[in-house]
Write a protein that holds these residues in place. Structure first.
Motif, mmCIF file in Angstrom:
data_model
loop_
_atom_site.group_PDB
_atom_site.id
_atom_site.type_symbol
_atom_site.label_atom_id
_atom_site.label_comp_id
_atom_site.label_asym_id
_atom_site.label_seq_id
_atom_site.Cartn_x
_atom_site.Cartn_y
_atom_site.Cartn_z
ATOM 1 N N VAL A 1 -2.496 -6.841 -38.578
ATOM 2 C CA VAL A 1 -2.578 -5.573 -39.292
ATOM 3 C C VAL A 1 -1.316 -5.333 -40.111
ATOM 4 O O VAL A 1 -1.390 -4.868 -41.254
ATOM 5 C CB VAL A 1 -2.824 -4.420 -38.289
ATOM 6 C CG1 VAL A 1 -2.758 -3.068 -38.980
ATOM 7 C CG2 VAL A 1 -4.163 -4.599 -37.581
ATOM 8 N N GLN A 2 -0.140 -5.672 -39.570
ATOM 9 C CA GLN A 2 1.110 -5.441 -40.297
ATOM 10 C C GLN A 2 1.147 -6.210 -41.606
ATOM 11 O O GLN A 2 1.683 -5.725 -42.598
ATOM 12 C CB GLN A 2 2.321 -5.814 -39.427
ATOM 13 C CG GLN A 2 2.551 -4.860 -38.274
ATOM 14 C CD GLN A 2 2.799 -3.434 -38.750
ATOM 15 O OE1 GLN A 2 3.531 -3.187 -39.705
ATOM 16 N NE2 GLN A 2 2.163 -2.489 -38.079
ATOM 17 N N GLY B 1 -0.067 1.584 -51.084
ATOM 18 C CA GLY B 1 0.641 2.089 -49.908
ATOM 19 C C GLY B 1 0.121 3.402 -49.365
ATOM 20 O O GLY B 1 0.256 3.677 -48.176
ATOM 21 N N GLN B 2 -0.489 4.219 -50.223
ATOM 22 C CA GLN B 2 -1.012 5.500 -49.755
ATOM 23 C C GLN B 2 -2.142 5.317 -48.747
ATOM 24 O O GLN B 2 -2.506 6.252 -48.032
ATOM 25 C CB GLN B 2 -1.468 6.390 -50.920
ATOM 26 C CG GLN B 2 -2.744 5.951 -51.613
ATOM 27 C CD GLN B 2 -2.511 5.044 -52.816
ATOM 28 O OE1 GLN B 2 -1.572 4.245 -52.847
ATOM 29 N NE2 GLN B 2 -3.376 5.155 -53.817
ATOM 30 N N TYR B 3 -2.684 4.104 -48.647
ATOM 31 C CA TYR B 3 -3.778 3.847 -47.705
ATOM 32 C C TYR B 3 -3.326 3.089 -46.452
ATOM 33 O O TYR B 3 -4.155 2.718 -45.624
ATOM 34 C CB TYR B 3 -4.912 3.089 -48.408
ATOM 35 C CG TYR B 3 -5.563 3.934 -49.475
ATOM 36 C CD1 TYR B 3 -6.322 5.038 -49.142
ATOM 37 C CD2 TYR B 3 -5.386 3.644 -50.820
ATOM 38 C CE1 TYR B 3 -6.909 5.828 -50.120
ATOM 39 C CE2 TYR B 3 -5.960 4.423 -51.806
ATOM 40 C CZ TYR B 3 -6.717 5.521 -51.453
ATOM 41 O OH TYR B 3 -7.292 6.304 -52.414
ATOM 42 N N GLU B 4 -2.022 2.885 -46.309
ATOM 43 C CA GLU B 4 -1.525 2.154 -45.137
ATOM 44 C C GLU B 4 -1.950 2.806 -43.832
ATOM 45 O O GLU B 4 -2.413 2.111 -42.919
ATOM 46 C CB GLU B 4 0.001 2.051 -45.173
ATOM 47 C CG GLU B 4 0.523 1.027 -46.133
ATOM 48 C CD GLU B 4 2.023 0.915 -46.071
ATOM 49 O OE1 GLU B 4 2.545 0.522 -45.006
ATOM 50 O OE2 GLU B 4 2.685 1.229 -47.070
ATOM 51 N N GLU B 5 -1.794 4.110 -43.730
ATOM 52 C CA GLU B 5 -2.147 4.788 -42.479
ATOM 53 C C GLU B 5 -3.632 4.626 -42.165
ATOM 54 O O GLU B 5 -4.007 4.353 -41.020
ATOM 55 C CB GLU B 5 -1.791 6.272 -42.558
ATOM 56 C CG GLU B 5 -2.057 7.001 -41.255
ATOM 57 C CD GLU B 5 -1.631 8.457 -41.302
ATOM 58 O OE1 GLU B 5 -2.025 9.179 -40.372
ATOM 59 O OE2 GLU B 5 -0.916 8.868 -42.232
ATOM 60 N N MET B 6 -4.480 4.755 -43.179
ATOM 61 C CA MET B 6 -5.920 4.609 -42.987
ATOM 62 C C MET B 6 -6.253 3.210 -42.460
ATOM 63 O O MET B 6 -7.059 3.055 -41.547
ATOM 64 C CB MET B 6 -6.635 4.866 -44.319
ATOM 65 C CG MET B 6 -8.138 4.757 -44.260
ATOM 66 S SD MET B 6 -8.912 5.062 -45.872
ATOM 67 C CE MET B 6 -8.592 3.507 -46.708
ATOM 68 N N PHE B 7 -5.610 2.186 -43.031
ATOM 69 C CA PHE B 7 -5.865 0.816 -42.587
ATOM 70 C C PHE B 7 -5.280 0.566 -41.199
ATOM 71 O O PHE B 7 -5.880 -0.149 -40.393
ATOM 72 C CB PHE B 7 -5.307 -0.183 -43.603
ATOM 73 C CG PHE B 7 -6.248 -0.464 -44.750
ATOM 74 C CD1 PHE B 7 -6.824 -1.704 -44.901
ATOM 75 C CD2 PHE B 7 -6.564 0.529 -45.666
ATOM 76 C CE1 PHE B 7 -7.697 -1.968 -45.948
ATOM 77 C CE2 PHE B 7 -7.435 0.293 -46.720
ATOM 78 C CZ PHE B 7 -8.010 -0.960 -46.863
ATOM 79 N N ALA B 8 -4.130 1.181 -40.897
ATOM 80 C CA ALA B 8 -3.512 1.013 -39.575
ATOM 81 C C ALA B 8 -4.377 1.659 -38.494
ATOM 82 O O ALA B 8 -4.630 1.053 -37.444
ATOM 83 C CB ALA B 8 -2.110 1.621 -39.575
#
Length: 92
Positions: A25-26, A38-45
Motif C-alpha cells: 500500500v505504501q 496525493g489528495q487521494y492517498e487517505e482514500m487509498f490507504a
C-alpha cells in the motif's frame, strides 16, 4: 528508493512511477503522491489498495471508494493504464 520515476513526456507530459516488486500500500501511496494524486492517498490507504488492487480498479471501484468527480476518475484510470503499459501488463 521506493519508486523510480519514468519520464513519459510524449504522453501529455505525465510522469509514471514504476512500482518495485514490493507492491504494498505504501508504494501505491507514493505513486499517487508522485503523479499528482496525493489528495487521494487517505482514500487509498483506508481501502488498503496495493499494486495488485490498483491495476484492477475500475470506475465503479473508484466511485465506491469516494472519488465523486467523473473527470478525476477518468484521469486516474488513464494514469493507471499508463502504469500498466509501462509495466507490460494487459490494458484490458
Amino acid at each position: 528508493g521506493i519508486g523510480t520515476l519514468v519520464d513519459d513526456a510524449a504522453a501529455d507530459g505525465n510522469a509514471y512511477v514504476q512500482l518495485p516488486l514490493r507492491d504494498g500500500v505504501q508504494d501505491v501511496l507514493l505513486w499517487l503522491r508522485n503523479t499528482g494524486w496525493g489528495q487521494y492517498e487517505e482514500m487509498f490507504a483506508v481501502n488498503q489498495i496495493d499494486h495488485a488492487e490498483l491495476v484492477t480498479l475500475e470506475e465503479e471501484d473508484l466511485l465506491e471508494m469516494g472519488m465523486l468527480r467523473d473527470d478525476n476518475r477518468a484521469l486516474l484510470l488513464s494514469a493507471i493504464q499508463g502504469l500498466k503499459s509501462a509495466a507490460g501488463l494487459p490494458l484490458a
